[in-house]
Motif scaffolding. Structure first.
Motif, short mmCIF file in Angstrom:
data_model
loop_
_atom_site.label_atom_id
_atom_site.label_comp_id
_atom_site.label_asym_id
_atom_site.label_seq_id
_atom_site.Cartn_x
_atom_site.Cartn_y
_atom_site.Cartn_z
N ALA A 247 25.79 25.38 8.25
CA ALA A 247 25.25 26.40 9.16
C ALA A 247 26.01 27.72 9.08
CB ALA A 247 25.24 25.89 10.61
N VAL A 248 26.73 27.95 7.96
CA VAL A 248 27.35 29.26 7.75
C VAL A 248 26.26 30.27 7.41
CG1 VAL A 248 28.95 30.57 6.30
CG2 VAL A 248 29.54 28.25 7.05
N GLU A 249 25.35 29.87 6.53
CA GLU A 249 24.15 30.64 6.28
C GLU A 249 22.98 30.01 7.05
OE1 GLU A 249 23.63 30.75 2.06
OE2 GLU A 249 25.09 32.36 1.79
N LYS A 250 21.98 30.79 7.34
CA LYS A 250 20.86 30.30 8.12
C LYS A 250 20.12 29.19 7.38
CE LYS A 250 16.62 31.82 10.45
NZ LYS A 250 15.73 32.96 10.74
N PRO A 251 20.05 27.98 7.94
CA PRO A 251 19.34 26.88 7.29
C PRO A 251 17.85 27.17 7.14
CG PRO A 251 20.80 26.07 9.04
CD PRO A 251 20.70 27.57 9.19
N LYS A 252 17.31 26.79 6.01
CA LYS A 252 15.90 26.99 5.73
C LYS A 252 15.29 25.71 5.18
CE LYS A 252 16.69 31.87 4.51
NZ LYS A 252 16.60 32.88 3.43
N ILE A 253 13.98 25.61 5.28
CA ILE A 253 13.25 24.52 4.63
C ILE A 253 12.76 25.07 3.28
CG2 ILE A 253 11.29 22.93 4.78
CD1 ILE A 253 11.48 23.08 7.79
N HIS A 254 13.47 24.73 2.23
CA HIS A 254 13.21 25.31 0.92
C HIS A 254 12.09 24.57 0.19
CE1 HIS A 254 16.77 27.98 0.75
NE2 HIS A 254 17.35 27.05 1.49
N LEU A 255 11.36 25.31 -0.59
CA LEU A 255 10.35 24.75 -1.48
C LEU A 255 10.88 24.89 -2.90
CD1 LEU A 255 7.51 23.53 -1.82
CD2 LEU A 255 6.63 25.87 -2.03
N TRP A 256 11.30 23.77 -3.49
CA TRP A 256 11.90 23.79 -4.82
C TRP A 256 10.87 23.48 -5.89
CZ3 TRP A 256 16.44 25.93 -4.32
CH2 TRP A 256 17.20 25.72 -3.17
N GLU A 257 11.07 24.06 -7.06
CA GLU A 257 10.10 23.87 -8.14
C GLU A 257 10.74 23.40 -9.44
OE1 GLU A 257 6.31 26.37 -10.09
OE2 GLU A 257 7.72 27.36 -8.72
N THR A 258 12.06 23.43 -9.53
CA THR A 258 12.72 23.14 -10.80
C THR A 258 13.71 21.99 -10.65
OG1 THR A 258 14.53 24.70 -10.39
CG2 THR A 258 12.53 25.58 -11.43
N GLY A 259 14.45 21.74 -11.73
CA GLY A 259 15.50 20.73 -11.70
C GLY A 259 14.95 19.32 -11.55
N ASP B 133 3.92 21.97 6.58
CA ASP B 133 3.94 22.77 7.81
C ASP B 133 4.65 24.09 7.59
OD1 ASP B 133 2.59 20.79 9.14
OD2 ASP B 133 4.36 19.94 10.13
N GLU B 134 5.67 24.10 6.72
CA GLU B 134 6.45 25.31 6.49
C GLU B 134 5.82 26.21 5.45
OE1 GLU B 134 9.70 27.96 6.97
OE2 GLU B 134 9.09 26.21 8.16
N HIS B 135 5.27 25.63 4.37
CA HIS B 135 4.83 26.43 3.23
C HIS B 135 3.33 26.38 2.96
CE1 HIS B 135 8.98 27.26 2.00
NE2 HIS B 135 9.26 26.01 2.27
N GLY B 136 2.61 25.52 3.66
CA GLY B 136 1.16 25.51 3.53
C GLY B 136 0.67 25.19 2.13
N GLU B 137 -0.28 25.98 1.63
CA GLU B 137 -0.91 25.71 0.35
C GLU B 137 0.06 25.84 -0.82
OE1 GLU B 137 -3.85 24.45 -0.49
OE2 GLU B 137 -3.97 24.08 1.66
N ASP B 138 1.11 26.63 -0.68
CA ASP B 138 2.12 26.69 -1.74
C ASP B 138 2.70 25.31 -2.01
OD1 ASP B 138 1.75 29.35 -2.17
OD2 ASP B 138 3.61 30.01 -1.22
N PHE B 139 2.96 24.56 -0.93
CA PHE B 139 3.47 23.20 -1.13
C PHE B 139 2.44 22.31 -1.81
CE2 PHE B 139 3.37 18.83 0.52
CZ PHE B 139 4.46 18.34 -0.17
N ASN B 140 1.18 22.42 -1.40
CA ASN B 140 0.15 21.60 -2.03
C ASN B 140 0.06 21.85 -3.53
OD1 ASN B 140 -0.67 20.15 0.21
ND2 ASN B 140 -2.27 21.61 0.80
#
Length: 388
Positions: free
Chosen positions: A242-254, A307-314
């Protein structure tokens, strides 16, 4: 997300970081100075994310792949998700206390671990022994029922608080909610880990391969490999603390190209390796509970990402799979020709060090669990004196 398997590795890694007080190999994180997320609008009005590399901010030592990530060829990607595990040491600094840098990170980690130690772990002041004793009393001393209760309580608390995140953050903010989420998860993870280690040989003994060198080697390799199946958000240590603002990330690589839910796969590998060595009914039940929780988290994680990213997640979901390599085999995911660059990154170097450290720490874990088991109950804790 902090789960039992990850909590063990995280403890070893955080101890390693705190002792060395260096960040040359810190698994940091998706750095905004290095990878800029530029939100642009297409002609259709929808948003998408482009990722690009920034120039280093200062000169410094360079170790290929470790001190600065090399970016892979992403020409076949949708470019709507983030690049996982990207790191540039030149953008890191120790900083001053209360700045969003490593000194604040170490202070934050030290504070939360001290709170866990005082309020939960240390019997005269904490409540871990009281909690386990309560469960043991309800179970009538049956260790199988105790681990079953841990296997129910931990997912409810951990996944429940994760699911309440959108509502909790509106009330107390994202950083405070991260602390509210992490503290009980760490406490319950500690208690379940120590209880499992102390009772791993309880119940029916179906087989015992602990004396087989071959079985030990195979289990060690599987266990080692399992820790590379971590969700990339775990690499974001400053967000975890929690030093940086926590986010719900959408990852695409790795690792996401291999499986969309790497922690489910990794937990399955870890559980299979341990069950192969300790073939008791208690271990089988505990491993089934751990894998079951991660299986549920596949659905719950997808729901939260949508819920966080909508169609991008789909769109990302269509190109990935839960079963490892399924999307690749079916042609829905195309690995870049230089895919290795997405794995030869600083987070995985630290994971390797932490996993080896956790292996050599096993005797101390076993001794600690035995001490907890044999010390008995010290009723109450520090809060009794405050509120009595």
């Amino acid at each position: 997300m902090i789960r039992v398997r990850e909590a063990t590795l995280a403890t070893v890694i955080l101890f390693f970081l705190a002792v060395t007080t260096t960040f040359a190999f810190s698994p940091v994180l998706h750095r905004h100075e290095t990878i800029a997320n530029i939100r642009t609008r297409s002609r259709s009005g929808s948003f998408y994310t482009k990722l690009h590399s920034a120039e280093p901010t200062k000169d410094g030592i360079e170790i290929p792949f470790l001190t600065k990530s090399e970016l892979s060829d992403r020409s076949n990607d949708l470019l709507i998700g983030e690049d996982a595990g990207v790191y540039d040491w030149n953008n890191e600094k120790m900083g001053q206390l209360f700045e969003r840098d490593w000194l604040t990170f170490f202070a934050a980690v030290g504070t939360i671990l001290t709170a866990v130690a005082v309020l939960w772990v240390y019997p005269p002041t904490g409540y871990a022994d009281d909690f386990t004793s309560l469960l043991d009393g309800i179970a009538g001393g049956n260790s199988h029922i105790v681990t079953l209760m841990y296997g129910i309580i931990f997912p409810i608390v951990h996944s429940g608080l994760a699911s309440l995140r959108p509502y909790g953050e509106k009330v107390v903010g994202s950083r405070t909610w991260r602390v509210i989420f992490a503290f009980p998860s760490l406490c319950l993870a500690y208690s379940w880990i120590t209880y499992f280690i102390a009772h791993a040989h309880d119940g029916l003994q179906f087989y015992d391969l602990s004396g087989s060198g071959t079985a030990h080697s195979i289990a060690w390799i599987i266990n080692f490999a399992s820790f590379f199946f971590l969700y990339p958000s775990v690499f974001n240590l400053k967000e975890v603390a929690a030093v940086e603002k926590p986010k719900i990330h959408l990852w695409e690589t790795g690792i996401i190209r291999i499986t969309r839910h790497p922690q489910f796969v990794g937990q399955g590998m870890w559980s299979a390796a341990h069950l192969a060595m300790v073939g008791t009914s208690f271990t089988a039940l505990t491993m089934a509970l751990l894998v079951g929780h991660h299986w549920f988290a596949c659905w719950n994680g997808d729901r939260r990402l949508y819920d966080e990213h909508g169609e991008d997640f789909n769109k990302i979901k269509e190109r990935t799979s839960v079963i490892p390599f399924q999307a690749i085999i079916e042609g829905r995911q195309v690995l870049p020709p230089d895919y290795y660059k997405e794995l030869l990154r600083a987070p995985y170097a630290l994971i390797a060090v932490g996993t080896i450290g956790a292996y050599f720490a096993h005797p101390y874990m076993q001794a600690g669990a035995a001490l907890v088991k044999n010390s008995g109950l010290t009723e109450g804790g520090i809060l009794n004196g405050i509120f009595s």
